[in-house]
Motif scaffolding. Sequence first.
Motif, mmCIF file in Angstrom:
data_model
loop_
_atom_site.group_PDB
_atom_site.id
_atom_site.type_symbol
_atom_site.label_atom_id
_atom_site.label_comp_id
_atom_site.label_asym_id
_atom_site.label_seq_id
_atom_site.Cartn_x
_atom_site.Cartn_y
_atom_site.Cartn_z
ATOM 1 N N GLU B 126 -4.844 -6.771 -1.640
ATOM 2 C CA GLU B 126 -3.701 -6.434 -2.940
ATOM 3 C C GLU B 126 -4.626 -5.838 -3.960
ATOM 4 O OE1 GLU B 126 -3.055 -10.679 -3.439
ATOM 5 O OE2 GLU B 126 -0.948 -10.554 -2.436
ATOM 6 N N PHE B 127 -3.583 -4.966 -4.518
ATOM 7 C CA PHE B 127 -4.583 -4.338 -5.707
ATOM 8 C C PHE B 127 -3.720 -4.811 -7.238
ATOM 9 C CE2 PHE B 127 -4.949 -0.449 -8.533
ATOM 10 C CZ PHE B 127 -6.384 -0.458 -8.621
ATOM 11 N N VAL B 128 -2.774 -4.530 -7.494
ATOM 12 C CA VAL B 128 -2.073 -5.222 -8.828
ATOM 13 C C VAL B 128 -1.110 -6.164 -8.439
ATOM 14 C CG1 VAL B 128 -2.598 -3.331 -10.359
ATOM 15 C CG2 VAL B 128 -0.510 -3.230 -9.141
ATOM 16 N N LEU B 129 -0.555 -6.367 -7.385
ATOM 17 C CA LEU B 129 0.508 -7.169 -7.064
ATOM 18 C C LEU B 129 0.017 -8.214 -6.303
ATOM 19 C CD1 LEU B 129 3.092 -4.600 -5.664
ATOM 20 C CD2 LEU B 129 3.123 -5.660 -7.885
ATOM 21 N N GLU B 130 0.619 -9.496 -6.510
ATOM 22 C CA GLU B 130 0.159 -10.602 -5.743
ATOM 23 C C GLU B 130 1.382 -11.199 -4.868
ATOM 24 O OE1 GLU B 130 -1.223 -13.951 -8.299
ATOM 25 O OE2 GLU B 130 -3.461 -12.994 -8.555
ATOM 26 N N GLY B 131 0.775 -11.555 -3.544
ATOM 27 C CA GLY B 131 1.975 -12.050 -2.855
ATOM 28 C C GLY B 131 3.338 -11.022 -2.734
ATOM 29 N N TRP B 132 3.087 -9.610 -2.856
ATOM 30 C CA TRP B 132 4.210 -8.641 -2.654
ATOM 31 C C TRP B 132 4.648 -8.723 -1.221
ATOM 32 C CZ3 TRP B 132 7.586 -6.325 -5.836
ATOM 33 C CH2 TRP B 132 8.355 -5.197 -5.339
ATOM 34 N N GLU B 133 5.991 -8.945 -0.941
ATOM 35 C CA GLU B 133 6.516 -8.745 0.318
ATOM 36 C C GLU B 133 7.316 -7.557 0.754
ATOM 37 O OE1 GLU B 133 8.082 -12.527 0.899
ATOM 38 O OE2 GLU B 133 6.094 -13.858 1.237
ATOM 39 N N MET B 137 6.247 -0.132 -3.575
ATOM 40 C CA MET B 137 7.265 -0.043 -4.794
ATOM 41 C C MET B 137 7.398 1.164 -5.499
ATOM 42 S SD MET B 137 4.388 -1.291 -5.901
ATOM 43 C CE MET B 137 3.474 -1.022 -7.393
ATOM 44 N N MET B 138 6.425 2.006 -5.304
ATOM 45 C CA MET B 138 6.329 3.259 -5.917
ATOM 46 C C MET B 138 6.991 4.194 -5.027
ATOM 47 S SD MET B 138 5.227 2.880 -8.880
ATOM 48 C CE MET B 138 4.771 4.124 -9.794
#
Lengths: 304, 177, 209
Positions: B126-133, B137-138
């Motif tokens: 993970e870079f800036v997100l945490e727990g992204w599922e 998003m860009m």
Amino acid sequence: MDATLLQRVGYAFVSLFVITNYGLLLIGSMARISAKVQGRVGQPVYQPYIDIIKSSAKRNSIGHGVMFYLGPVFRLAGGVGTYMFIPAVFGSALFMNFSDSGDLLLVMYFIFFGQLGMALGASEGGHPYSAIGVSRGLAQMTAFEVPFALSVIAVAVQYGTLDITAIVAAQQGGFMHWTLATNPLAVVAALIAFLGMSMHNPFSVVIAPQEIPIGPPTEYQSNLLGMLQTNRAIFNGAKLVLYMNLFFGGATNIVVMVIKTFLIYFINVFVGQAFPRLRVDQSIRFFLGVPTLIGIASVLIAAF
Amino acid sequence: MNELATRLAARYGARGWHDQRADLATIVLDADRLRDALAYLRDQEGYRHLSFATAIDNIERGVFTLVYTLRSHDKGHSLIVHADIDRQKPVVDSIHLLWAQAWTYQREMKEWYGIDFPGSPRVDEEFVLEGWEGPPMMRRDFDSLAYSDATYAERPGRATSDPARHMKEQLYPEAAE
Amino acid sequence: MSDKKLKPAPLANEGLSPDERGLFCDAAPREYEPAKGVIEDFYNWARAESLWILGFGTGCGAIELRPLMTSRFDMYRYGIQARPTPRQSCVFVIGGYASVKTLKRIVRSYEQMMGPKFVVALGSCTINGGMYWDSYNTIKRIDQYIPVDVYITGCMPRPEALLAGFQELKKIIKAGKGEGQNIYARDFAWYKANQKQIIKNWDMPDYNW
């Protein structure tokens, strides 16, 4: 001197009550004076009382084991102990406390005792900032103890006694009999150490209020914090009374005591508002440099 | 500078040299020759500083455009290298061996656009997100509003007023109708 | 830990690995009875006059807290101070938008504060999402996750608005309505469900002591 033990205990409680309130008001008024220097209105003088009531009125509290609870107790014991062996007002049975021959040694011990107890308790909290604060505090304390101890030795040598009451008695009879006049070097060294002891601005990195960790009490909250705040007032008062007794001729009544201690405490504010904070390594180098040399010189002057 | 354009064209098939400013130019490369060209620019042409790397989602053309900004401090000139990669199969050579800092940019692109850089250190973390599922998003086909509505609780009664329309109604009520 | 009879069912702490679970407390928060009558009024007065802010800037709004310390706004005259540790502070100022990543820290810090504790939500983002209403990573209302006492609108609110908000908070506390801690304990399951719905990688204890 003729008071029974029970009376003396009763007097001690009154004396402790007075010094606690005096210390709290002193902290409050100094905060207000600092605020005025900075062009602010500042907190009310009675703010320390509210803070203590609020801390004590917290509904829950957490602990980290026995040592954690004992930390503030040791600290408070250090503060009370320091004060209990200093005669606050010379010749007054009420503010005599438990001063007796050799009390200067006990006082020196108790000044250190609180910080050590706090170190044990705060480490138990397990917070890394507590450990940082404790190591900073002990390092700085060890450093300023050197000039302070030297000047106390100078005073003890000069008057040939370790009894604070006797030291005060020797200084009676006008300004020219004060240690300030008879051994100014000792006073200078002790006052510089005092700046470190009261952890005001140039040497406030231990507490570092509002910045990184707030030092040893990081994990302390609720009534434990209330105890630490109360102790801060008592300890401040005790140190001021000690300085007044050792260097500024003591006090023969409570008005003189208030005026003298207020002025001594004012030195802190004066220096604190004028100088920025030093790092721990800087303050250690500072204390072990010129102030220590002044202290050694004062001992030499007193001895020969 | 056009000598450089010629050399790059001859060696790596670079095209579309465009002088943005006196000290800034852009050029387009093929993605499979990207690493070689960047190594050449770094070692032979003095563009030793990778100052920026990111990606642009050109969804209309079905490609991600990788953007590498290089700087030559000797010449005082910056060169932006563009390279298109297929949106369906977004895999590119990692350049972390050319510039050590590139792995951070690549980790960012992996998380934000889903572009893979095989062999780049920690690229899957993970870079800036945490727990992204959700999807990366860009990417422009990711509907942020729909995701937000579906995920986060909303307070009822929210009204939006477009500043332009609001002022129009205030100042020219007849024209607003 | 000590008062066993009041302890509700222990928390599962499923986010932790099995060997870590023993290191953390598994007790859910419980409600605390206010003191009786005049005593509680006196306590509430002290609480209102001694507001210690947790110095944790959770968004762009944190920049509005700094001027409060300066000579111009001088929050100290209202008994407001900043404390760097959640253990000692009693007001949590949510400074504007809270991303999911920050929300996790907000929950942890909030739970570590000692009660009674109060939350001031600052800026439009905490109320309805503000300009981040369509963001993929920003929650739209903070009161789904922790109880809020006072909202201060604006994007950003001026420091004056903050001071006004603190005065409002004082009124609430003095009226005995600042019971966020008890609300949180009572609706703990609801708050926790909301938090876990948003925070996908829940790798901390269910209640952070």
